[in-house]
Design an enzyme around this catalytic site. Structure first.
Site, PDB file in Angstrom:
ATOM      1  N   HIS A 118      72.039  60.187  68.626  1.00  0.00           N
ATOM      2  CA  HIS A 118      70.396  59.759  69.332  1.00  0.00           C
ATOM      3  C   HIS A 118      70.231  58.416  68.349  1.00  0.00           C
ATOM      4  O   HIS A 118      70.615  58.264  67.622  1.00  0.00           O
ATOM      5  CB  HIS A 118      69.302  60.849  68.632  1.00  0.00           C
ATOM      6  N   ASP A 119      69.726  57.690  69.772  1.00  0.00           N
ATOM      7  CA  ASP A 119      69.329  56.640  68.671  1.00  0.00           C
ATOM      8  C   ASP A 119      69.783  55.046  67.799  1.00  0.00           C
ATOM      9  O   ASP A 119      69.571  54.361  67.101  1.00  0.00           O
ATOM     10  CB  ASP A 119      67.626  56.369  67.647  1.00  0.00           C
ATOM     11  N   GLY A 136      72.199  59.762  63.262  1.00  0.00           N
ATOM     12  CA  GLY A 136      70.618  59.263  63.811  1.00  0.00           C
ATOM     13  C   GLY A 136      70.623  57.875  63.650  1.00  0.00           C
ATOM     14  O   GLY A 136      70.813  57.885  62.186  1.00  0.00           O
TER      15      GLY A 136
END
Length: 259
Positions: A118-119, A136
């Site tokens: 994520h991100d 992440g």
């Protein structure tokens, strides 16, 4: 050609000349650009935008729920640029409240079993070899190459045109134009071969090498090395890219040369 054996939500936006092979599942709120190919057994979750002329091979999962205990179901996305190839069993998680997006740029190659958490923000023309695991909030800049089976710690930054050796444990930031290898990960020289292939002149490469002599070979701490660089070396795009990268590093940069 779109196979009738795939399950495609009616609200999916599919461009011209897209091919979707059998047994793939594509959810709502997905955009697929023209000329792209989706292989069999691909799962694409809501919030995905895929560019033009992309290739996604069997078993890939795009925009799955982040593997982050802080995730509370907030709206977030995955964006993939044009002409990017995603090989077998790659997983790309959508963003969290931090950035709300996970992004992979154009002209990238993600080899089999890569995980992008994520991100993460991956630039253009990046190559990530087999089984690399990216935690992440990682940033990988344009033209970087990550060797197979490497593991990249969360919040790490990898600079443009950097090359990371296969099997590396990347706990610190990797500055632009460098080669990174050994354990612990450390400076292994300037990525001169890659830079020549991309049109850098011999003078530019020599200038980059001189910058890194101050940073990694002159027994100076980073603050003092940056001061010396700005006083003694002419300002260039490459010099300033390196200086700004080092100054903005939050995790600290990898070690200097180790015999």
């Amino acid at each position: 050609m779109i196979s009738k054996l795939s399950q495609i939500h009616e609200k999916t936006q599919i461009g011209e000349d897209v091919t979707i092979d059998p047994f793939s599942v594509i959810h709502e709120n997905v955009e697929i650009g023209k000329g792209s190919w989706i292989g069999s057994n691909v799962t694409i979750y809501p919030g995905t935008k895929i560019g033009e002329n992309c290739k996604i091979f069997p078993g890939a999962v795009i925009a799955g729920v982040p593997q982050d205990l802080k995730f509370q179901g907030e709206t977030s996305t995955v964006e993939i640029g044009n002409n990017t190839t995603i090989r077998e069993c790659v997983t790309i998680s959508r963003g969290t409240i931090d950035k709300r997006i996970t992004k992979v740029g154009s002209n990238c190659l993600l080899m089999a079993y890569v995980h992008i958490a994520h991100d993460c923000i991956v630039g253009d023309n990046v190559i990530i070899a087999n089984a690399v695991q990216v935690a992440g909030h990682v940033a990988i800049d344009d033209w970087a190459i990550i060797g197979g089976s490497s593991a990249i710690h969360q919040f790490v930054k990898i600079g443009m045109h950097a090359m990371v050796s296969g099997g590396s444990l990347v706990r610190k930031d990797v500055p632009p134009f460098t080669k990174a290898a050994r354990e612990p990960l450390s400076y292994a020289g300037v990525n001169s071969l890659g830079l020549r292939r991309r049109g850098f002149t011999s003078e530019s490469i020599s200038h980059i090498q001189e910058v890194y002599r101050y940073l990694f070979l002159n027994s100076l701490n980073n603050s003092r090395a940056l001061e010396e660089i700005e006083v003694n070396l002419p300002a260039t795009k490459e010099r300033d890219e390196i200086v700004n990268f080092i100054r903005s590093s939050e995790r600290g940069v990898m070690k200097g040369y180790i015999n």
